[in-house]
Design an enzyme around this catalytic site. Structure first.
Site, PDB file in Angstrom:
ATOM      1  N   GLY A  16       0.811  -1.218   0.000  1.00 27.32           N
ATOM      2  CA  GLY A  16       0.000   0.000   0.000  1.00 27.32           C
ATOM      3  C   GLY A  16       0.836   1.256   0.000  1.00 27.32           C
ATOM      4  O   GLY A  16       0.483   2.256   0.624  1.00 27.32           O
ATOM      5  N   ALA A  17       1.961   1.217  -0.719  1.00 28.26           N
ATOM      6  CA  ALA A  17       2.925   2.321  -0.665  1.00 28.26           C
ATOM      7  C   ALA A  17       2.845   3.234  -1.878  1.00 28.26           C
ATOM      8  O   ALA A  17       3.752   4.020  -2.132  1.00 28.26           O
ATOM      9  CB  ALA A  17       4.348   1.771  -0.522  1.00 28.26           C
ATOM     10  N   SER A  19       0.789   5.667  -2.150  1.00 34.06           N
ATOM     11  CA  SER A  19       0.384   6.998  -1.698  1.00 34.06           C
ATOM     12  C   SER A  19       0.309   7.001  -0.174  1.00 34.06           C
ATOM     13  O   SER A  19       0.530   5.974   0.476  1.00 34.06           O
ATOM     14  CB  SER A  19      -0.988   7.381  -2.280  1.00 34.06           C
ATOM     15  OG  SER A  19      -1.991   6.494  -1.797  1.00 34.06           O
ATOM     16  N   GLY A  20       0.011   8.159   0.390  1.00 35.23           N
ATOM     17  CA  GLY A  20      -0.288   8.280   1.810  1.00 35.23           C
ATOM     18  C   GLY A  20       0.783   7.789   2.754  1.00 35.23           C
ATOM     19  O   GLY A  20       1.980   8.022   2.559  1.00 35.23           O
ATOM     20  N   ASP A  40       1.768  -1.983  -4.428  1.00 34.03           N
ATOM     21  CA  ASP A  40       0.440  -1.391  -4.311  1.00 34.03           C
ATOM     22  C   ASP A  40      -0.451  -2.068  -5.345  1.00 34.03           C
ATOM     23  O   ASP A  40       0.050  -2.583  -6.354  1.00 34.03           O
ATOM     24  CB  ASP A  40       0.492   0.120  -4.580  1.00 34.03           C
ATOM     25  CG  ASP A  40      -0.698   0.866  -3.987  1.00 34.03           C
ATOM     26  OD1 ASP A  40      -0.522   1.544  -2.956  1.00 34.03           O
ATOM     27  OD2 ASP A  40      -1.798   0.762  -4.542  1.00 34.03           O
ATOM     28  N   VAL A  68      -3.112  -7.431  -1.894  1.00 30.21           N
ATOM     29  CA  VAL A  68      -2.759  -8.087  -0.636  1.00 30.21           C
ATOM     30  C   VAL A  68      -3.703  -9.228  -0.273  1.00 30.21           C
ATOM     31  O   VAL A  68      -3.386 -10.037   0.611  1.00 30.21           O
ATOM     32  CB  VAL A  68      -2.680  -7.080   0.531  1.00 30.21           C
ATOM     33  CG1 VAL A  68      -1.570  -6.067   0.283  1.00 30.21           C
ATOM     34  CG2 VAL A  68      -4.020  -6.384   0.755  1.00 30.21           C
ATOM     35  N   TYR A 160     -14.322  -0.985  10.055  1.00 24.39           N
ATOM     36  CA  TYR A 160     -12.905  -0.632  10.145  1.00 24.39           C
ATOM     37  C   TYR A 160     -12.354  -0.966  11.533  1.00 24.39           C
ATOM     38  O   TYR A 160     -11.270  -1.545  11.666  1.00 24.39           O
ATOM     39  CB  TYR A 160     -12.747   0.856   9.845  1.00 24.39           C
ATOM     40  CG  TYR A 160     -11.326   1.381   9.853  1.00 24.39           C
ATOM     41  CD1 TYR A 160     -10.524   1.271   8.733  1.00 24.39           C
ATOM     42  CD2 TYR A 160     -10.808   2.027  10.977  1.00 24.39           C
ATOM     43  CE1 TYR A 160      -9.228   1.781   8.726  1.00 24.39           C
ATOM     44  CE2 TYR A 160      -9.530   2.537  10.983  1.00 24.39           C
ATOM     45  CZ  TYR A 160      -8.737   2.403   9.855  1.00 24.39           C
ATOM     46  OH  TYR A 160      -7.457   2.902   9.851  1.00 24.39           O
ATOM     47  N   SER A 163     -11.815  -4.621  11.861  1.00 27.30           N
ATOM     48  CA  SER A 163     -10.619  -5.082  11.136  1.00 27.30           C
ATOM     49  C   SER A 163      -9.341  -4.715  11.883  1.00 27.30           C
ATOM     50  O   SER A 163      -8.395  -5.514  11.943  1.00 27.30           O
ATOM     51  CB  SER A 163     -10.606  -4.496   9.722  1.00 27.30           C
ATOM     52  OG  SER A 163     -10.324  -3.104   9.713  1.00 27.30           O
TER      53      SER A 163
END
Length: 264
Positions: A16-17, A19-20, A40, A68, A160, A163
């Site tokens: 998940g790299a 962005s952000g 990502d 993922v 959320y 999780s």
């Protein structure tokens, strides 16, 4: 077990790299001498991150597409990175959020949130751990949880919250079992982080409460004793510590990085 290599030869995979927070983690680790494999589900975003890293591709940084929730793909990636470059650390950062009242969360939204935020950490954690065990690497795994992993008092994020509570428990279970292989597993628990995801959440919460994004943002700052929104770099520096030699005797921990918005 093999000894720890120097920082200049260490390789880390960050999910998940594109962005952000993930991009900030990749940037910080690259600045500190790590070779970073940026992954990502958005391959273009991952490539953009690599292009912005210290030294770029010339330093050996790479990008790769990774969903993922695809455990087989994560395994192929982990084995490939380990066999070509070595794999000393893995950061499970990929995650999503969507705001809705508890009674209005659809089964589809609930399942998607758990698939990415929890199942993704589980499957990628397995891939990283199996590879580190196979290669005899005393590695580190860091999972991105949340302040919402420690308290359910979070409006409109029930799926959320579920999780991220799961990520915290999974982190402890992983740490306990993998300690025999000298693999440390920890998680970071950010608070109100200024990212594109947060911008969407400001809009969602404003809609659900009849407020404005500016009003919601002020309430988040007011709830943070250090009196500012958190930056992705704040999280990245904590991750950099947890994968460093300074944290080799820390495992199973959930490090709060939230400016005091939640204290435990």
């Amino acid at each position: 077990m093999t000894s720890s290599p120097s920082s200049s030869s260490r390789t880390v995979v960050v999910t998940g790299a594109g962005s952000g927070i993930g991009r900030a983690i990749a940037t910080t680790l690259a600045d500190r001498g790590w070779r970073v494999v940026v992954t990502d589900v958005n391959a273009a975003g991952a490539a953009e991150t690599v292009a912005a890293l210290a030294g770029g591709a010339e330093r050996g940084h790479e990008s790769a597409h990774l969903d993922v929730t695809d455990g087989a793909a994560a395994t192929v990636l982990a084995d490939d990175v380990a066999d070509r470059l070595g794999l000393q650390a893995w950061v499970n950062n990929a995650g999503i959020s969507a705001m809705e009242r508890f009674v209005d969360v659809s089964p589809e939204q609930y399942q998607r949130t758990l698939d990415i935020n929890l199942k993704g950490v589980f499957l990628c954690g397995q891939a990283a751990a199996r590879t580190m065990i196979r290669t005899g690497t005393q590695g580190s795994i860091v999972n991105t949880a949340s302040m919402a992993a420690k308290q359910g008092r979070v409006p409109f994020l029930s799926d959320y919250v579920a999780s991220k509570f799961g990520v915290l428990g999974l982190t402890q279970a992983m740490a306990f079992e993998l300690a025999a292989n000298q693999i440390t597993v920890n998680c970071v628990c950010p608070g109100f982080v200024a990212t594109p995801m947060q911008s969407r959440e400001l809009e969602w919460e404003a809609r659900l409460t009849g407020s404005t994004p500016e009003g919601v943002q002020k309430s988040w700052i007011d709830a943070t004793p250090l009196a500012r929104l958190q930056t992705p770099d704040d999280v990245a520096r904590a991750v950099a510590f947890l994968v460093s030699d300074d944290a080799r005797f820390i495992t199973g921990e959930a490090l709060s990085v939230n400016g005091g918005a939640y204290m435990d």
